[in-house]
Design an enzyme around this catalytic site. Sequence first.
Site, PDB file in Angstrom:
ATOM      1  N   ASN A  10      -8.105  -7.358  -3.812  1.00  0.00           N
ATOM      2  CA  ASN A  10      -9.282  -7.179  -4.657  1.00  0.00           C
ATOM      3  C   ASN A  10     -10.135  -6.104  -3.987  1.00  0.00           C
ATOM      4  O   ASN A  10     -10.920  -6.393  -3.093  1.00  0.00           O
ATOM      5  CB  ASN A  10     -10.023  -8.520  -4.772  1.00  0.00           C
ATOM      6  CG  ASN A  10     -11.300  -8.428  -5.589  1.00  0.00           C
ATOM      7  OD1 ASN A  10     -11.768  -7.336  -5.923  1.00  0.00           O
ATOM      8  ND2 ASN A  10     -11.873  -9.569  -5.900  1.00  0.00           N
ATOM      9  N   ARG A  94      -6.388  -6.690  -8.401  1.00  0.00           N
ATOM     10  CA  ARG A  94      -7.465  -6.751  -9.389  1.00  0.00           C
ATOM     11  C   ARG A  94      -7.775  -5.319  -9.810  1.00  0.00           C
ATOM     12  O   ARG A  94      -8.037  -4.459  -8.966  1.00  0.00           O
ATOM     13  CB  ARG A  94      -8.721  -7.376  -8.776  1.00  0.00           C
ATOM     14  CG  ARG A  94      -9.902  -7.344  -9.727  1.00  0.00           C
ATOM     15  CD  ARG A  94     -11.188  -7.798  -9.049  1.00  0.00           C
ATOM     16  NE  ARG A  94     -12.292  -7.792  -9.992  1.00  0.00           N
ATOM     17  CZ  ARG A  94     -13.562  -7.602  -9.656  1.00  0.00           C
ATOM     18  NH1 ARG A  94     -13.896  -7.397  -8.391  1.00  0.00           N
ATOM     19  NH2 ARG A  94     -14.508  -7.613 -10.562  1.00  0.00           N
ATOM     20  N   HIS A 183     -15.192  -9.072 -15.077  1.00  0.00           N
ATOM     21  CA  HIS A 183     -15.085 -10.391 -14.418  1.00  0.00           C
ATOM     22  C   HIS A 183     -14.251 -11.358 -15.262  1.00  0.00           C
ATOM     23  O   HIS A 183     -14.385 -12.569 -15.127  1.00  0.00           O
ATOM     24  CB  HIS A 183     -16.471 -11.042 -14.187  1.00  0.00           C
ATOM     25  CG  HIS A 183     -17.364 -10.323 -13.230  1.00  0.00           C
ATOM     26  ND1 HIS A 183     -18.707 -10.144 -13.477  1.00  0.00           N
ATOM     27  CD2 HIS A 183     -17.128  -9.754 -12.024  1.00  0.00           C
ATOM     28  CE1 HIS A 183     -19.264  -9.493 -12.465  1.00  0.00           C
ATOM     29  NE2 HIS A 183     -18.323  -9.239 -11.577  1.00  0.00           N
ATOM     30  N   LEU A 212     -22.314 -15.286 -11.226  1.00  0.00           N
ATOM     31  CA  LEU A 212     -23.438 -14.662 -10.533  1.00  0.00           C
ATOM     32  C   LEU A 212     -23.032 -14.321  -9.104  1.00  0.00           C
ATOM     33  O   LEU A 212     -23.146 -15.147  -8.190  1.00  0.00           O
ATOM     34  CB  LEU A 212     -24.654 -15.605 -10.533  1.00  0.00           C
ATOM     35  CG  LEU A 212     -25.022 -16.232 -11.888  1.00  0.00           C
ATOM     36  CD1 LEU A 212     -26.196 -17.211 -11.719  1.00  0.00           C
ATOM     37  CD2 LEU A 212     -25.378 -15.147 -12.911  1.00  0.00           C
ATOM     38  N   GLY A 213     -22.486 -13.131  -8.913  1.00  0.00           N
ATOM     39  CA  GLY A 213     -22.141 -12.655  -7.561  1.00  0.00           C
ATOM     40  C   GLY A 213     -23.038 -11.475  -7.264  1.00  0.00           C
ATOM     41  O   GLY A 213     -24.206 -11.458  -7.653  1.00  0.00           O
ATOM     42  N   ASN A 214     -22.492 -10.474  -6.581  1.00  0.00           N
ATOM     43  CA  ASN A 214     -23.257  -9.252  -6.417  1.00  0.00           C
ATOM     44  C   ASN A 214     -23.338  -8.542  -7.766  1.00  0.00           C
ATOM     45  O   ASN A 214     -24.406  -8.185  -8.231  1.00  0.00           O
ATOM     46  CB  ASN A 214     -22.584  -8.367  -5.374  1.00  0.00           C
ATOM     47  CG  ASN A 214     -23.595  -7.842  -4.385  1.00  0.00           C
ATOM     48  OD1 ASN A 214     -24.755  -7.608  -4.733  1.00  0.00           O
ATOM     49  ND2 ASN A 214     -23.172  -7.648  -3.166  1.00  0.00           N
ATOM     50  N   ARG A 244     -27.643  -3.478  -9.533  1.00  0.00           N
ATOM     51  CA  ARG A 244     -27.612  -2.878 -10.879  1.00  0.00           C
ATOM     52  C   ARG A 244     -28.713  -3.456 -11.771  1.00  0.00           C
ATOM     53  O   ARG A 244     -28.988  -4.652 -11.710  1.00  0.00           O
ATOM     54  CB  ARG A 244     -26.247  -3.114 -11.542  1.00  0.00           C
ATOM     55  CG  ARG A 244     -25.106  -2.414 -10.845  1.00  0.00           C
ATOM     56  CD  ARG A 244     -23.744  -2.821 -11.391  1.00  0.00           C
ATOM     57  NE  ARG A 244     -22.866  -3.211 -10.294  1.00  0.00           N
ATOM     58  CZ  ARG A 244     -21.760  -3.947 -10.416  1.00  0.00           C
ATOM     59  NH1 ARG A 244     -21.375  -4.368 -11.601  1.00  0.00           N
ATOM     60  NH2 ARG A 244     -21.040  -4.258  -9.358  1.00  0.00           N
ATOM     61  N   ASP A 285     -29.445  -9.820  -1.350  1.00  0.00           N
ATOM     62  CA  ASP A 285     -28.813 -11.090  -1.025  1.00  0.00           C
ATOM     63  C   ASP A 285     -29.752 -12.240  -1.393  1.00  0.00           C
ATOM     64  O   ASP A 285     -30.887 -12.306  -0.922  1.00  0.00           O
ATOM     65  CB  ASP A 285     -28.475 -11.131   0.468  1.00  0.00           C
ATOM     66  CG  ASP A 285     -27.553 -12.295   0.794  1.00  0.00           C
ATOM     67  OD1 ASP A 285     -27.887 -13.447   0.433  1.00  0.00           O
ATOM     68  OD2 ASP A 285     -26.502 -12.051   1.401  1.00  0.00           O
ATOM     69  N   VAL A 334     -23.800 -16.503  -5.879  1.00  0.00           N
ATOM     70  CA  VAL A 334     -25.121 -17.043  -6.196  1.00  0.00           C
ATOM     71  C   VAL A 334     -24.982 -18.341  -6.998  1.00  0.00           C
ATOM     72  O   VAL A 334     -25.610 -19.361  -6.680  1.00  0.00           O
ATOM     73  CB  VAL A 334     -25.962 -16.013  -6.989  1.00  0.00           C
ATOM     74  CG1 VAL A 334     -27.291 -16.612  -7.437  1.00  0.00           C
ATOM     75  CG2 VAL A 334     -26.181 -14.751  -6.161  1.00  0.00           C
ATOM     76  N   GLU A 336     -22.627 -20.521  -7.165  1.00  0.00           N
ATOM     77  CA  GLU A 336     -22.063 -21.664  -6.449  1.00  0.00           C
ATOM     78  C   GLU A 336     -22.984 -22.189  -5.362  1.00  0.00           C
ATOM     79  O   GLU A 336     -22.908 -23.358  -4.984  1.00  0.00           O
ATOM     80  CB  GLU A 336     -20.721 -21.258  -5.806  1.00  0.00           C
ATOM     81  CG  GLU A 336     -19.630 -20.998  -6.828  1.00  0.00           C
ATOM     82  CD  GLU A 336     -18.420 -20.280  -6.237  1.00  0.00           C
ATOM     83  OE1 GLU A 336     -18.151 -20.425  -5.029  1.00  0.00           O
ATOM     84  OE2 GLU A 336     -17.748 -19.558  -7.005  1.00  0.00           O
ATOM     85  N   GLU A 387     -10.686 -15.987  -8.216  1.00  0.00           N
ATOM     86  CA  GLU A 387     -10.025 -14.844  -8.852  1.00  0.00           C
ATOM     87  C   GLU A 387      -8.677 -14.558  -8.187  1.00  0.00           C
ATOM     88  O   GLU A 387      -7.711 -14.205  -8.858  1.00  0.00           O
ATOM     89  CB  GLU A 387     -10.923 -13.600  -8.747  1.00  0.00           C
ATOM     90  CG  GLU A 387     -12.161 -13.674  -9.637  1.00  0.00           C
ATOM     91  CD  GLU A 387     -13.237 -12.663  -9.249  1.00  0.00           C
ATOM     92  OE1 GLU A 387     -13.906 -12.873  -8.213  1.00  0.00           O
ATOM     93  OE2 GLU A 387     -13.419 -11.671  -9.967  1.00  0.00           O
TER      94      GLU A 387
HETATM   95  N1  LIG Z   1     -25.682 -19.747   0.459  1.00  0.00           N
HETATM   96  C1  LIG Z   1     -26.066 -18.849  -0.442  1.00  0.00           C
HETATM   97  N2  LIG Z   1     -27.242 -18.982  -1.096  1.00  0.00           N
HETATM   98  C2  LIG Z   1     -27.629 -18.085  -2.011  1.00  0.00           C
HETATM   99  N3  LIG Z   1     -26.932 -16.998  -2.360  1.00  0.00           N
HETATM  100  C3  LIG Z   1     -25.754 -16.809  -1.744  1.00  0.00           C
HETATM  101  C4  LIG Z   1     -25.251 -17.705  -0.760  1.00  0.00           C
HETATM  102  N4  LIG Z   1     -24.059 -17.246  -0.348  1.00  0.00           N
HETATM  103  C5  LIG Z   1     -23.828 -16.092  -1.037  1.00  0.00           C
HETATM  104  N5  LIG Z   1     -24.848 -15.822  -1.866  1.00  0.00           N
HETATM  105  C6  LIG Z   1     -24.990 -14.682  -2.783  1.00  0.00           C
HETATM  106  O1  LIG Z   1     -23.712 -14.334  -3.271  1.00  0.00           O
HETATM  107  C7  LIG Z   1     -23.591 -12.900  -3.254  1.00  0.00           C
HETATM  108  C8  LIG Z   1     -22.130 -12.518  -3.127  1.00  0.00           C
HETATM  109  O2  LIG Z   1     -21.413 -13.139  -4.173  1.00  0.00           O
HETATM  110  P1  LIG Z   1     -19.854 -12.841  -4.390  1.00  0.00           P
HETATM  111  O3  LIG Z   1     -19.435 -13.636  -5.557  1.00  0.00           O
HETATM  112  O4  LIG Z   1     -19.119 -13.030  -3.109  1.00  0.00           O
HETATM  113  O5  LIG Z   1     -19.982 -11.330  -4.765  1.00  0.00           O
HETATM  114  P2  LIG Z   1     -18.962 -10.145  -4.943  1.00  0.00           P
HETATM  115  O6  LIG Z   1     -17.617 -10.764  -5.242  1.00  0.00           O
HETATM  116  O7  LIG Z   1     -19.534  -9.406  -6.098  1.00  0.00           O
HETATM  117  O8  LIG Z   1     -18.987  -9.389  -3.668  1.00  0.00           O
HETATM  118  C9  LIG Z   1     -24.448 -12.466  -2.077  1.00  0.00           C
HETATM  119  O9  LIG Z   1     -24.905 -11.162  -2.244  1.00  0.00           O
HETATM  120  C10 LIG Z   1     -25.594 -13.467  -2.127  1.00  0.00           C
HETATM  121  O10 LIG Z   1     -26.599 -12.978  -2.981  1.00  0.00           O
HETATM  122  C1  LIG Z   2     -17.022  -5.677 -12.498  1.00  0.00           C
HETATM  123  C2  LIG Z   2     -17.903  -6.030 -11.380  1.00  0.00           C
HETATM  124  O1  LIG Z   2     -19.103  -5.974 -11.482  1.00  0.00           O
HETATM  125  O2  LIG Z   2     -17.300  -6.464 -10.258  1.00  0.00           O
HETATM  126  P1  LIG Z   2     -18.006  -6.875  -8.879  1.00  0.00           P
HETATM  127  O3  LIG Z   2     -18.866  -8.038  -9.160  1.00  0.00           O
HETATM  128  O4  LIG Z   2     -16.831  -7.205  -7.981  1.00  0.00           O
HETATM  129  O5  LIG Z   2     -18.783  -5.668  -8.416  1.00  0.00           O
HETATM  130 MG   LIG Z   3     -16.792 -10.876  -7.115  1.00  0.00          MG
END
Ligand SMILES: Nc1ncnc2c1ncn2[C@@H]1O[C@H](COP(=O)(O)OP(=O)(O)O)[C@@H](O)[C@H]1O
Ligand SMILES: CC(=O)OP(=O)(O)O
Ligand SMILES: [Mg+2]
Length: 402
Positions: A10, A94, A183, A212-214, A244, A285, A334, A336, A387
């Site tokens: 990925n 991916r 996603h 809800l990730g980055n 973003r 973060d 975020v 989870e 994923e």
């Molecule tokens: N314990 C936590 N509490 C709150 N937010 C968290 C925690 N752990 C991770 N995060 C959030 O999750 C984000 C990363 O999510 P993730 O799904 O791994 O993103 P990506 O796959 O897009 O890199 C971090 O930037 C942070 O904002």
């Molecule tokens: C499509 C996309 O936003 O992927 P990621 O969250 O991995 O940046």
């Molecule tokens: Mg991701």
Amino acid sequence: MTGTRVLVLNSGSSSVKYQLLDMRDSSRLAVGLVERIGEETSRLKHTPPANGGQAREQTGPIADHEAALKAVAEELGKDGLGLDSPELAAIGHRVVHGGRQFTEPTVIDERVLAEIERLIPVAPLHNPANLTGIRTAQALRPDLPQVAVFDTAFHTTMPESAARYAIDVETADEHRIRRYGFHGTSHAYVSRATAKLLGRAPEEVNVIVLHLGNGASASAVRAGRCVDTSMGLTPLEGLVMGTRSGDLDPAVIFHLARVGGMSMDEIDTLLNKKSGLIGLCGDNDMREIRRRVDEGDERARLAFDIYIHRLRKYIGAYYAVLGRVDAIAFTAGVGENAAPVREAAVAGLEGLGLAVDAERNSVRSEEPRLVSPEGARVAVAVVPTDEELEIATQTYALVGSL
Ligand SMILES: Nc1ncnc2c1ncn2[C@@H]1O[C@H](COP(=O)(O)OP(=O)(O)O)[C@@H](O)[C@H]1O
Ligand SMILES: CC(=O)OP(=O)(O)O
Ligand SMILES: [Mg+2]
């Protein structure tokens, strides 16, 4: 096919996440992450559950995705899990943007590579990294099938009413402008896992998935099929994300160009990399933002409030799109982990059957779980995404059928 293992890659804009799985029981033989690629402080973290599980870390400059992948191959080799292993059946990648053509996992050949390359302008942060990952893996194991699993695939079921922008049809078609969504591997996996948590078949339930990730996106899933999602032509539309902006009036762009004197590239960078949470408060973060909120920091508070306001709008919108909602599932970093985000997202929505139970919401676990009160009309769930497992499963099924 001889081997039973699948390596999943990925590749993100500045990171590579990887997992090596044994598909006989879906067990993880190795998992890892290379981050801050291209910086002086790159970091590789490698954990081999198959070899005692002791994590190994190295820091120091890793110049690009090719170097990152070679470092990963070397780490795997130290555990006797190298890419030269005859046990390896395939490598699953991916790929973020697959346009309209790729609705299924696809064995990668020159034509597929050319198509992923053609789509770079609509996934500039992601598709180039995905391509480098594929080419490097091909060079290391030219004999192995390499499979692309597309973020866009799950969303190809969206009706035209959700997928089309309200712009001139000819112009849109000429430039293939429409909402593709991203996603998708996560939205598909999590919506199915949510049905399972409720003890129902995916065809029986309507789910709003909040990834809800980055990067962040929402989707409305009716009976196992995506009917709407918040990301569009590119992964910039929709929710407030780490860096973003998500939704804005498109006229902001004309204004920044005409009045602000910014170039298109500068505006692109502003909206993709310097906006969202980091633009609002200097941090992307959620852990850091919550820490600042708890200390009374006003800018962090406002950033959090804007993030939540947008999220609530999408929950309401997808409630209306679906008509009947059985569950809302929170997932990714975020979703989870951040209990305050889940709590604020549904606060005051009892009228819609939505609530979280404070005690359940504060439980930390890796397992799918309900956080809504006993007997709630709509289940609110935390469903960790996977994923990599989904990509491995789809990859193995495809190469097994060849
Ligand atoms: N314990 C936590 N509490 C709150 N937010 C968290 C925690 N752990 C991770 N995060 C959030 O999750 C984000 C990363 O999510 P993730 O799904 O791994 O993103 P990506 O796959 O897009 O890199 C971090 O930037 C942070 O904002
Ligand atoms: C499509 C996309 O936003 O992927 P990621 O969250 O991995 O940046
Ligand atoms: Mg991701």
